[in-house]
Motif scaffolding. Structure first.
Motif, mmCIF file in Angstrom:
data_model
loop_
_atom_site.group_PDB
_atom_site.id
_atom_site.type_symbol
_atom_site.label_atom_id
_atom_site.label_comp_id
_atom_site.label_asym_id
_atom_site.label_seq_id
_atom_site.Cartn_x
_atom_site.Cartn_y
_atom_site.Cartn_z
ATOM 1 N N ARG A 67 0.374 25.266 -19.344
ATOM 2 C CA ARG A 67 1.062 26.311 -20.098
ATOM 3 C C ARG A 67 2.393 26.685 -19.454
ATOM 4 O O ARG A 67 3.354 27.000 -20.158
ATOM 5 C CB ARG A 67 0.162 27.548 -20.217
ATOM 6 C CG ARG A 67 0.783 28.659 -21.036
ATOM 7 C CD ARG A 67 -0.172 29.799 -21.279
ATOM 8 N NE ARG A 67 0.510 30.878 -21.987
ATOM 9 C CZ ARG A 67 -0.090 31.996 -22.411
ATOM 10 N NH1 ARG A 67 -1.386 32.159 -22.216
ATOM 11 N NH2 ARG A 67 0.605 32.923 -23.027
ATOM 12 N N GLY A 84 5.953 26.544 -21.440
ATOM 13 C CA GLY A 84 6.749 27.738 -21.669
ATOM 14 C C GLY A 84 8.100 27.708 -20.985
ATOM 15 O O GLY A 84 9.046 28.351 -21.448
ATOM 16 N N PRO A 128 11.616 29.149 -26.268
ATOM 17 C CA PRO A 128 10.364 28.683 -25.664
ATOM 18 C C PRO A 128 9.278 28.414 -26.702
ATOM 19 O O PRO A 128 9.351 28.865 -27.847
ATOM 20 C CB PRO A 128 9.962 29.861 -24.755
ATOM 21 C CG PRO A 128 11.199 30.657 -24.560
ATOM 22 C CD PRO A 128 11.999 30.497 -25.816
#
Length: 377
Positions: free
Chosen positions: A232, A236, A242
């Motif tokens: 993750r 991101g 993003p």
């Protein structure tokens, strides 16, 4: 052959009690002629790693090899590297010519050879007409070219660059980014480049190392990092705007599997899902999709959520060059959940508060473990 190798490299500062190591168990092989970019937020350990390669920082544990030779105990001068610093590090009392020639003079090279080499490199960098000036008499971009030239003339085994463009304005950054890439292609020199700017990393690097808290999060080509993020954090960090993250649950339906939140997105039949993802049935996880793979259009009334879409309210519209970023609130009951962001056309003009139908390309939906943050393959 690998030009630079880092094997289980650690950096622990002796006076930093109760603080995590600056670099932890760092393993990386950089190929001959490769442009490798270390990228991450401030404090992630990328500059410390670069300085250990250069010999400007000692290594707590591990080995660093250049051209197959362990260089842990070699001084920076004996490692045959050239470093370009963030602040240029030019001698203010020397002309640009003298700055570029400084390293060659230390080698006691003959003057006519120095002049030939410096003249050739200065022409390539388009600063040959400035050689008699002092650093204070030229622009920031021109000073950076001199710093690059000073590194290039030495013909080192490895180029190290520590955020060399961070002091330049936006326009000059783009220009110098292109210039550095062009020089690298012409010289074919092994380069390790540090930046916190993910756009620089994506446009310049053959491969990218994404770092966080002294640890490597992922190593890959720009395409791999963008399309197949390992966790993750990488998902991101890389990409503008993003990636959208949406908490939800993977549930079974009579049509197959669906991702359920304040809406329901239909996925594909069980036989087409990976066994790993099927194991997450009836579990919470994080769904993620890039703004590029979503669309939005205005609708009348509330509407009923569709199998590959949902309704939301436009909270903010940002005009960014040829794009427009639409921030859409999909869950009015839970304001803690961030709106999804959609990359739309400059012509998609909607007033704030407009009801929008948001649809997603389900083939581009990724999933992450809610606890570990790792991508579920």
């Amino acid at each position: 052959m690998d030009k630079v190798s880092l094997r289980h490299v650690w950096k622990i500062y002796p006076n930093a009690k109760n603080v995590a190591p600056a670099v932890q168990d760092f393993n990386l092989d950089i190929r001959d002629g490769e442009f490798m970019v270390l990228v991450g937020a401030s404090g992630c350990g990328k500059t410390t790693t670069l300085r250990m390669i250069a010999g400007l920082e000692s290594i707590t544990k591990g080995e660093i090899l250049i051209d197959g030779k362990v260089v842990n105990d070699l001084s920076p001068r004996r490692r045959n590297i050239a470093m370009v610093f963030q602040n240029y590090a030019l001698y203010p009392n020397l002309t640009l010519l003298e700055n570029m020639a400084f390293g060659l003079r230390l080698r006691k090279m003959e003057k006519y050879k120095i002049n030939d080499i410096v003249s050739e490199r200065a022409k390539k960098l388009e600063i040959d007409h400035l050689m008699d000036r002092l650093p204070k008499d030229v622009s920031g971009g021109q000073r950076q070219r001199v710093a690059l030239g000073r590194a290039i003339v030495r013909d080192p085994s490895v180029f190290l660059m520590d955020e060399p463009l961070s002091n330049l304005d936006a326009k000059m950054r783009v220009q110098m980014r292109t210039e550095i890439t062009r020089i690298h292609r012409e010289l074919g020199a092994t380069t390790v480049y540090v930046t916190h700017d993910q756009t620089e990393a994506m446009t310049m690097g053959n491969r990218i190392v994404v770092m966080k808290a002294g640890l490597i999060q992922q190593v890959g080509t720009p395409e791999e990092i963008f399309n197949e993020p390992a966790n993750r954090y990488v998902a991101g960090f890389i990409g503008t705007p993003p990636m959208n993250f949406i908490g939800g649950r993977l549930i079974r339906t009579d049509k197959g599997f669906a991702f359920s939140n304040a809406f329901m997105l239909m996925l594909i039949p069980e036989e087409k899902l990976t066994p790993t993802l099927v194991k997450y049935a009836d579990h919470d996880l994080i769904g993620a999709i890039r703004p590029d793979y979503m669309t939005a259009k205005a609708v009348n009334g509330k509407g009923k959520n569709m199998e590959n879409g949902f309704y939301g309210t436009l909270e903010l519209s940002e005009l960014v060059g040829a794009d427009r970023y639409l921030h859409v609130r999909y869950n009015q009951q839970n304001r803690s959940e961030a709106p999804v962001v959609i990359r739309a056309s400059i012509h998609d003009r909607y007033d704030e508060g407009t009801r929008l139908l948001v649809q997603a390309d389900m083939n581009m939906l990724l999933f992450f473990d809610i606890n570990s943050g790792k991508r579920i393959l």
